[in-house]
Design an enzyme around this catalytic site. Structure first.
Site, PDB file in Angstrom:
ATOM      1  CD  GLU A  12     131.911  36.120  50.896  1.00  7.09           C
ATOM      2  OE1 GLU A  12     130.938  36.440  50.601  1.00  7.09           O
ATOM      3  OE2 GLU A  12     132.490  35.590  51.623  1.00  7.09           O
ATOM      4  CD  GLU A  26     127.955  37.754  54.421  1.00  7.54           C
ATOM      5  OE1 GLU A  26     128.897  38.738  54.401  1.00  7.54           O
ATOM      6  OE2 GLU A  26     128.564  36.415  55.237  1.00  7.54           O
TER       7      GLU A  26
HETATM    8  C1  GAL Z   1     131.646  39.233  52.827  1.00  8.73           C
HETATM    9  C2  GAL Z   1     131.847  37.417  54.079  1.00  8.73           C
HETATM   10  C3  GAL Z   1     131.690  38.383  55.417  1.00  8.73           C
HETATM   11  C4  GAL Z   1     132.501  39.503  55.983  1.00  8.73           C
HETATM   12  C5  GAL Z   1     131.827  40.368  54.880  1.00  8.73           C
HETATM   13  C6  GAL Z   1     132.195  41.891  54.394  1.00  8.73           C
HETATM   14  O1  GAL Z   1     131.831  38.089  51.429  1.00  8.73           O
HETATM   15  O2  GAL Z   1     131.114  36.573  53.883  1.00  8.73           O
HETATM   16  O3  GAL Z   1     132.667  37.404  56.599  1.00  8.73           O
HETATM   17  O4  GAL Z   1     134.007  39.255  55.088  1.00  8.73           O
HETATM   18  O5  GAL Z   1     132.080  39.830  53.584  1.00  8.73           O
HETATM   19  O6  GAL Z   1     132.437  42.264  55.931  1.00  8.73           O
END
Ligand code: GAL
Length: 1000
Positions: free
Chosen positions: A200, A297
């Site tokens: 990110e 993700e």
């Molecule tokens: C995303 C991040 C993950 C985790 C997730 C929330 O933005 O890449 O590492 O923090 O949010 O669970």
């Protein structure tokens, strides 16, 4: 310049000059300049085009789930997780690596014991799962410091930027983890097919941003370590950062993430009006048209903070309906790299979490923290993943756009199509995506057989979309050389066997569905099916009413169509025999879980799990003339029907389990706050003698630094002792402590309790002012401060430097004194960065007296430590504010062949403020805060618990308030009784108690 240098040797001198200049600014070496990473294909096993990646030339939908090995420190359980994910129909897993656990001391990288990644890689290969490796160095992930070791607080430069000292700080870790990842790449026979640098790299309040030079540095670290597979990014939202193109810091494949309903689980039925995105595919076409549409993700659940509503609520927020509506929306965009965060969450054992979360990292994922797979969302996800496994036309289909008119006359319905030659997919949702209404519709589709057709065709029937739902209908869909002209029922799976084709479809409860096969000759074998036959076509129309319908269509080469309601479909599985091939999939109906299926000559060997007596029905894939059928090695009686369907029964009867009653254990007790006694010797504590902090993010308000990380203490409880000589006029002492949200602190003057900051769910620091008793002039007094460090903060937005938010004492004021008249010492875990227990890593052990002495480790009861008999933390507890340590052993004798997750439950006793830590065989497996919550149940996996031996249990109890403090209850409970095909689970080796030299 990089490419020029490479191409024009005559320009070498110029290149060198540029390189030297670059070195002067500080972060690239001349050799790095000429590495042609972006110019040559580094390998040809993992490739890609605009639609998908290819592995060994084969197009793939990388259907992946996020799993963090460090959140399950039991290597023998990795195969359990991978098989449960493979059984869903996935082919991938993405994992982060948590730097904080591997390099607790700068320069000392340790990837051993539970931190060794090789067993994780081996289990992935065994299960047939490809891996996406995400080593950071920054990962976020709700871990302490977002993955940064605590000593990063001493780095001056801005984190996640080109600051030289920051980059240097990452070098050792990246070189080491890079080598580990490189060795496990598919090019070396391992499971890793993709690597993600950074995480990110999206939000910043400093410039330049996004800084290609910085990102290039991270990429070079990975490439220099020997990584040759493609690099993929994970933008926090579709910003196009580092997407392929000209310039430095570009990745090979661009990806981003998405969490549409966010992380507040307290109103789990509310889906905001704008939470379904509609423009991601168009954005993709502008941002990275030459790479597959990739979501690295996507919301698979939610984290939950201290004081939060608990994961039961998150499970309602991100439930099976969410999966249907939000995931099918992604498919309508043609996503072909898709990773669900989390798929198995696990546990924030041993202080590895950040302050925004508690011990459980269940995440309401499809696989529960205790590894159970009985959530509806697990089954729903299985239906979806299996469909894509058998739908290759999806991969290269051209994507249409959402329409309320083109395919239906009901404007309440929106349809997005995708077309591959004549094959079409129709992704159907409510126009008002979050409505609870039902909509009735007919679909006008194009088929080669009938041209434009409005379906369903059967007399007076229509389709319906009930409440929060979405569907995928198909037309001109190939099932192994035969054509499914259309199906409004969703396809779970199909397979063409030598002697027949099996097709399994389903519909939501009560819905009517219709399919047409370009095959004639119909026999209805089960249930009520309406049908018509015309000119080489057979139409089947059925109601998903809970009763199975089976039709046999064809003349001598039959298609068996199983028509199910969705809840029944949950019991069906399609199991690959090879790790990465569904060429000989076995389709069966079973129960709780099917892990593997293997034809061995004329025998069929199944492994799986059952939680009840379970009928099994093998619809396809059993060898003809089956001679033997086994389930977890046990031979089953079976019958083969005239149609070749094999049926059998797996028996189940619960074993007799004796789970110890923890209240009747032989508890021992030791005071864990000797530091407040006048006889206590703190001469081995560190003097807080730094007049300047290393922390570049926050200046001191005190004459000497009291930031714990300045002195190498980054985890767990911190203790401070401040000495001063009284004037006799002091009335109050006030102090600001900081430990991260929900932390607590308590303060004593000599052995007299002054009071506590009891903690609040959302406060990461607290100010307390205490009235002092009358002090005697010229006498020396000691103030003891105990602070609970909840882990370090993440660093999501670049420039905020939040991972440098210090822990410890921020400021204090003693009536009538200069601050400098109090001289402080501090301690945290014994050894600080030279932590003692290498087996459990740098974070497991904090600074409590009992921890410094190693009394939380197995064998400690034999130590001459001053243990006294006790009735335990529930019956006896503490008589006054302070910290006590209770320990006992208990035996377990749980039979092999069973998966029986156990958990400890602490009963919330009263409104009193106190906190407790739970240690199981030396592993800190629970942090409980009575006045904040919400977690009361602490699952501890087999392997941490010895299921056939003696276990060592300890509880540190910290009472924040005057009067006595007792746990309301403490129980060990059975969470499920599952007969399992999982192999034996070894007890994880950890250091045992040895008298600790120099412990104080
Ligand atoms: C995303 C991040 C993950 C985790 C997730 C929330 O933005 O890449 O590492 O923090 O949010 O669970």
């Amino acid at each position: 310049m990089k490419n020029l240098c490479n191409v024009l040797s005559a320009a070498a001198l110029a290149c060198f000059t540029v390189a030297v200049q670059a070195r002067a600014v500080g972060y690239r070496s001349p050799t790095e300049f000429i590495k042609p990473y972006k110019r040559q294909a580094l390998q040809d096993i993992v490739t890609w085009d605009k639609d998908t990646i290819f592995v060994n030339g084969e197009r793939l939908f990388l259907y992946s789930g996020e799993v963090h090995p460090y959140r399950l420190p039991v290597p023998d359980l990795y195969i359990d997780i991978f098989q449960k994910i493979k059984a869903l129909g996935y082919n991938g897993v993405s994992f982060y690596v948590d730097w904080a656990l591997l390099e607790g001391k700068p320069g000392e990288y340790r990837e051993e014991g539970v931190f060794n990644l090789k067993p994780f890689f081996e289990a992935a290969s065994e299960a047939g799962i490809y891996l996406l490796a995400r080593p950071g160095p920054y990962i976020n992930a709700e871990v302490s410091g977002g993955g940064y070791p605590g000593w990063i607080q001493r780095v001056q430069g801005l984190l996640r930027t080109r600051a030289k000292d920051y980059l240097n700080a990452t070098d050792n870790y990246m070189a080491n983890i890079g080598k580990t990842i490189a060795a496990a790449q598919i090019t070396n026979g391992g499971p890793i097919i993709l690597v993600q640098p950074e995480n990110e790299y999206t939000n910043s309040n400093v410039k330049p941003f996004p800084d290609g030079e910085y990102m290039q540095y991270v990429e070079d670290q990975i490439r220099n370590a020997g990584v040759v597979v493609p690099l993929i990014s994970n933008d926090a939202s579709p910003q196009g950062h580092n997407a392929p193109g000209t310039g430095v810091g570009k990745v090979d494949i661009y990806g981003h993430d998405g969490y549409p309903v966010g992380f507040d689980c307290s109103n789990p039925t509310v889906w905001g009006d704008r939470q379904l995105v509609t423009d991601w595919y168009t954005k993709h076409l502008t941002q990275s048209p030459s790479t597959p549409f990739s979501i690295i993700e996507f919301q698979g659940g939610s984290f939950d903070p201290w004081g939060g509503p608990g994961f039961e609520k998150c499970l309602q927020l991100v439930n099976a309906q969410f999966e249907r509506v939000f995931y099918k929306n992604l498919y309508s965009f043609g996503v072909t790299i898709l990773n669900f965060y989390m798929t198995f969450g696990g546990t924030n054992w041993g202080n590895l979490g950040h302050p925004g979360g508690y011990t459980s990292y269940d995440y309401a994922a499809v696989i529960a923290e205790d590894r159970q797979v009985n959530r509806e969302k697990y089954s729903e996800q299985k239906l979806q993943a299996n469909f894509f496994k058998v739908s290759p036309a999806y991969l290269t289909a051209s994507r249409g756009s959402a329409s309320t008119k083109q395919f239906t006359t009901n404007p309440a319905i929106t349809v997005t199509d995708a077309t591959n030659n004549s094959t079409k997919f129709y992704f159907v949702r409510h126009t008002t995506y979050n409505t609870l209404d039902s909509a009735s519709y007919k679909l006008t589709i194009q088929t080669s057989a009938f041209g434009n057709t409005t379906v369903p065709q059967y007399n007076g029937t229509s389709l319906s979309l009930n409440g929060r739902d979405s569907k995928i209908h198909v037309s001109d869909y190939d099932i192994g050389g035969k054509t499914l002209v259309y199906s409004t029922a969703e396809i779970l799976t199909w397979h063409k066997y030598d002697d027949k084709t099996v097709l399994v479809v389903y519909g939501g409860p009560g819905e009517t569905h219709e399919l047409v096969l370009a095959v004639t000759g119909l026999e209805v074998l089960e249930g009520d099916v309406k049908s018509t036959a015309t000119r080489g076509y057979t139409l089947l129309n059925f109601e998903a009413d809970g009763t199975r319908k089976v039709a046999k269509v064809g003349v001598d080469d039959f298609v068996y169509v199983y028509m199910l309601d969705r809840n029944s479909a949950y019991n069906y599985w399609s199991v690959d025999q090879g790790p990465h091939s569904n060429a000989d999939a076995v389709i069966l109906k079973a129960g709780y879980l099917v892990r593997t299926a293997k034809v061995d000559g004329s025998a069929l060997v199944l492994t799986g799990d059952v939680n009840a007596t379970t009928p099994i029905e093998i619809l396809g894939g059993a060898p003809s003339g089956l001679s033997k059928l086994t389930f977890n090695g046990e031979e089953l009686d079976f019958k083969t029907s005239d149609e070749g369907v094999v049926s059998a029964n797996v028996d189940f009867s619960k074993p007799d389990l004796k789970i110890p009653d923890l209240s009747s254990l032989d508890w021992k007790y030791i005071n864990s706050l000797p530091e407040i006694q006048s006889s206590y010797d703190d001469s081995d504590w560190k003097d807080a003698d730094l007049v300047k902090t290393y922390n570049s993010h926050r200046d001191l308000n005190t004459p000497k630094s009291l930031y714990s990380s300045d002195y190498g203490y980054h985890t767990g409880t911190l203790l401070y002792r401040g000495k001063f000589t009284a004037t006799g006029a002091e009335k109050t002492f006030s102090i600001i402590t900081q430990g991260g949200t929900a932390y607590g602190s308590s303060v004593w003057l000599n052995d007299q309790f002054l009071g506590s900051w009891k903690g609040l769910a959302s406060e990461y620091f607290g100010t307390s002012t205490f009235n002092l008793p009358a002090l005697t002039a010229n006498e020396t007094y000691t103030i003891t401060v105990v602070i609970d460090n909840q882990g370090l903060d993440e660093n999501w937005t670049i420039g905020t430097e939040t991972a440098k938010n210090p822990r410890g004492i921020m400021d204090y004021n003693l009536d009538g004194h200069d601050k400098a008249s109090v001289s402080w010492k501090l301690t945290g875990n014994l050894g600080g960065e030279d932590y003692i227990d290498k087996s459990r890593g740098p974070l497991n052990e904090g600074g409590l007296y009992a921890e410094r002495q190693g009394l939380h480790l197995p064998g400690a009861l034999a130590a001459d430590a001053g243990w006294v008999d006790s009735a335990g933390p529930v019956a006896d507890g503490l008589t006054k504010p302070g910290i006590g340590f209770f320990a006992a052993t208990f035996d377990l004798n749980i039979p092999g062949g069973w998966d029986i997750p156990l958990s400890f439950t602490i009963t919330n006793s009263s409104a009193r403020a106190y906190r407790a830590q739970l240690y199981v065989n030396g592993w800190q497996y629970g942090k409980y805060v009575n006045n904040i919550g919400p977690q009361t149940r602490f699952p501890v996996p087999q392997g941490i618990l010895d299921y056939q031996g003696t276990n060592y249990l300890a509880i540190a109890l910290w009472g924040h308030e005057d009067g006595e403090t007792k746990l309301g209850g403490l129980e060990l409970g059975v969470d499920a009784v599952v007969k399992t095909g999982l192999g034996s689970v070894g007890v994880v080796k950890g250091e045992t108690y040895q008298g600790r030299q120099g412990a104080y």
